[in-house]
Scaffold this motif. Structure first.
Motif, short mmCIF file in Angstrom:
data_model
loop_
_atom_site.label_atom_id
_atom_site.label_comp_id
_atom_site.label_asym_id
_atom_site.label_seq_id
_atom_site.Cartn_x
_atom_site.Cartn_y
_atom_site.Cartn_z
N ALA A 18 -2.63 -0.45 3.13
CA ALA A 18 -1.91 0.80 3.31
C ALA A 18 -0.69 0.65 4.23
O ALA A 18 -0.06 1.64 4.58
N SER A 19 -0.36 -0.57 4.60
CA SER A 19 0.76 -0.79 5.52
C SER A 19 2.11 -0.61 4.83
O SER A 19 2.33 -1.10 3.73
N PRO A 20 3.05 0.06 5.49
CA PRO A 20 4.42 0.14 4.96
C PRO A 20 5.06 -1.24 4.80
O PRO A 20 5.98 -1.41 4.00
N HIS A 21 4.58 -2.24 5.56
CA HIS A 21 5.11 -3.59 5.42
C HIS A 21 4.85 -4.15 4.01
O HIS A 21 5.54 -5.08 3.58
N LEU A 22 3.88 -3.60 3.31
CA LEU A 22 3.60 -4.01 1.93
C LEU A 22 4.30 -3.11 0.92
O LEU A 22 4.15 -3.28 -0.28
N GLY A 23 5.04 -2.12 1.41
CA GLY A 23 5.72 -1.19 0.52
C GLY A 23 4.92 0.06 0.19
O GLY A 23 5.32 0.85 -0.67
N THR A 24 3.79 0.27 0.87
CA THR A 24 2.96 1.44 0.63
C THR A 24 3.66 2.70 1.12
O THR A 24 4.32 2.70 2.16
N GLU A 25 3.53 3.79 0.35
CA GLU A 25 4.17 5.06 0.67
C GLU A 25 3.19 6.21 0.47
O GLU A 25 2.37 6.18 -0.45
N VAL A 26 3.28 7.23 1.34
CA VAL A 26 2.58 8.49 1.10
C VAL A 26 3.56 9.36 0.31
O VAL A 26 4.57 9.80 0.84
N VAL A 27 3.28 9.57 -0.96
CA VAL A 27 4.27 10.19 -1.84
C VAL A 27 4.15 11.70 -1.97
O VAL A 27 5.12 12.38 -2.34
N GLU A 28 2.97 12.25 -1.67
CA GLU A 28 2.78 13.68 -1.85
C GLU A 28 1.63 14.15 -0.97
O GLU A 28 0.69 13.40 -0.72
N LEU A 186 2.69 -11.43 2.49
CA LEU A 186 1.63 -10.42 2.40
C LEU A 186 1.51 -9.88 0.98
O LEU A 186 0.40 -9.71 0.47
N LYS A 187 2.64 -9.63 0.34
CA LYS A 187 2.62 -9.04 -0.99
C LYS A 187 1.99 -9.96 -2.02
O LYS A 187 1.56 -9.52 -3.09
N ASN A 188 1.92 -11.26 -1.70
CA ASN A 188 1.30 -12.23 -2.60
C ASN A 188 -0.09 -12.65 -2.14
O ASN A 188 -0.66 -13.60 -2.68
#
Length: 333
Positions: A18-28, A186-188
């Motif tokens: 859930a880290s933003p460092h992985l590109g995770t976003e709270v979209v709604e 991290l993404k990999n």
């Protein structure tokens, strides 16, 4: 890295998906009147500022909805930056004392598009009672890959942070298998295994994308006052052979390490402590190299030893200091 007896192993052993460092976003979110949904997944621990208020009331470091006066419950939708298998979660209500939700649940699914009302969510954490100002550590047994999460709170209130620890999963295309890949990212699937010190900064940022945003966006140790050197152990996302290494000291100017080196090995199994012990004797992948302030250092060619496929590495810094990013490029084994 000393493990706290009250903190489960999944917090230490797996990546926070859930880290933003992985590109995770709270979209709604159904509501975010008192505190915005984006704070829910911030990497830094939540803080409390006693005298800070804004136009909506008391400033809180997390996601907080208004007091619900109708039936139903509040929720937020999270798009993961990387698909993965969830191993455990931390629903953190730090500093929320009279305004935390009595209960929460977490669901997941895999979808190429934003889930709609007809989406078939699977329970990852069934409805669980919450308390104020504590970390709620909950193991997850679901083995399916997910890339969307839905956090529900019952009926309303505030959550400081949501951490979702697990294993990034991705399918490698035939083209990728023949190309150079950042195996440590991290993404990999790259992840931090252990370190002797991480007094400053955010250690997981070491394997994230882009250059550091500031001196806090990287791994930094305290000033060493005794003999020896600092180190960190990393597991690659997949076994591979390394051809090129980047060590970035972005923003570290009066506190960058004098030198660095890398050791590596192919490890099939072992406990956390056994890896820490073995790592002292792994073969040298990169001999000691001088570093400079606020610079990207690229090492390749004959400097990088041909060790064959590896799975783990140890970055040594001499004697201490800060490194913003570490990148290891190579081919899948």
């Amino acid at each position: 890295m000393k493990r706290h007896p009250d903190v489960p192993d999944f917090i230490y052993d797996y990546v926070n998906l859930a880290s933003p460092h992985l590109g995770t976003e709270v979209v709604e979110a159904s509501d975010e009147f008192f505190a915005p949904k984006e704070r829910l997944i911030e990497d830094a621990p939540a803080v409390f500022v006693p005298d800070r208020y804004d136009a909506h009331g008391k400033w809180m470091d997390g996601w907080e909805t208004r007091r619900r006066r109708t039936t139903g419950n509040d929720w937020c939708l999270i798009k993961m930056g990387v698909s993965g298998i969830v191993k455990g979660v931390d629903i953190d209500t730090s500093h929320f004392t009279g305004n935390f939700p009595p209960a929460a649940s977490l669901e997941g699914l895999f979808s190429e598009s934003t889930p709609g009302p007809e989406a078939r969510w699977r329970p990852l954490v069934r409805t669980t009672a919450l308390a104020g100002d504590v970390h709620h550590y909950i193991s997850v047994a679901d083995l399916d890959v997910v890339n969307w999460l839905k956090l529900q709170i019952y009926p309303d209130g505030g959550i400081a942070r949501l951490r979702v620890h697990g294993i990034p999963k991705r399918e490698w295309s035939a083209e990728e298998r023949e190309s150079e890949i950042e195996l440590s990212a991290l993404k990999n699937g790259g992840r931090i295994i252990a370190y002797n010190d991480a007094h400053y900064g955010n250690v997981s940022a070491l394997l994230s994308e882009g250059r550091g945003r500031n001196m806090g966006d990287g791994w930094e140790t305290r000033r060493r006052r005794e003999p020896g050197n600092d180190w960190i152990i990393i597991a690659l996302g997949a076994p591979g052979t390394i051809h090129r290494i980047e060590v970035d000291t972005a923003y570290f100017k009066g506190n960058y390490p004098d030198k660095c080196s890398l050791q590596a090995a192919y490890i099939e199994q072992g406990t956390h402590q056994s890896l820490v012990t073995q790592a002292m004797f792994w073969d040298e992948l990169l001999p000691p190299q001088k570093l400079k302030a606020d610079s990207v250092h690229t090492f390749g060619g004959k400097l990088v030893a041909d060790l064959g496929p590896i799975t783990h590495l140890r970055l040594n810094i001499f004697p201490d200091g800060g490194v913003s990013r570490l990148r290891l490029f190579g081919k899948l084994a």
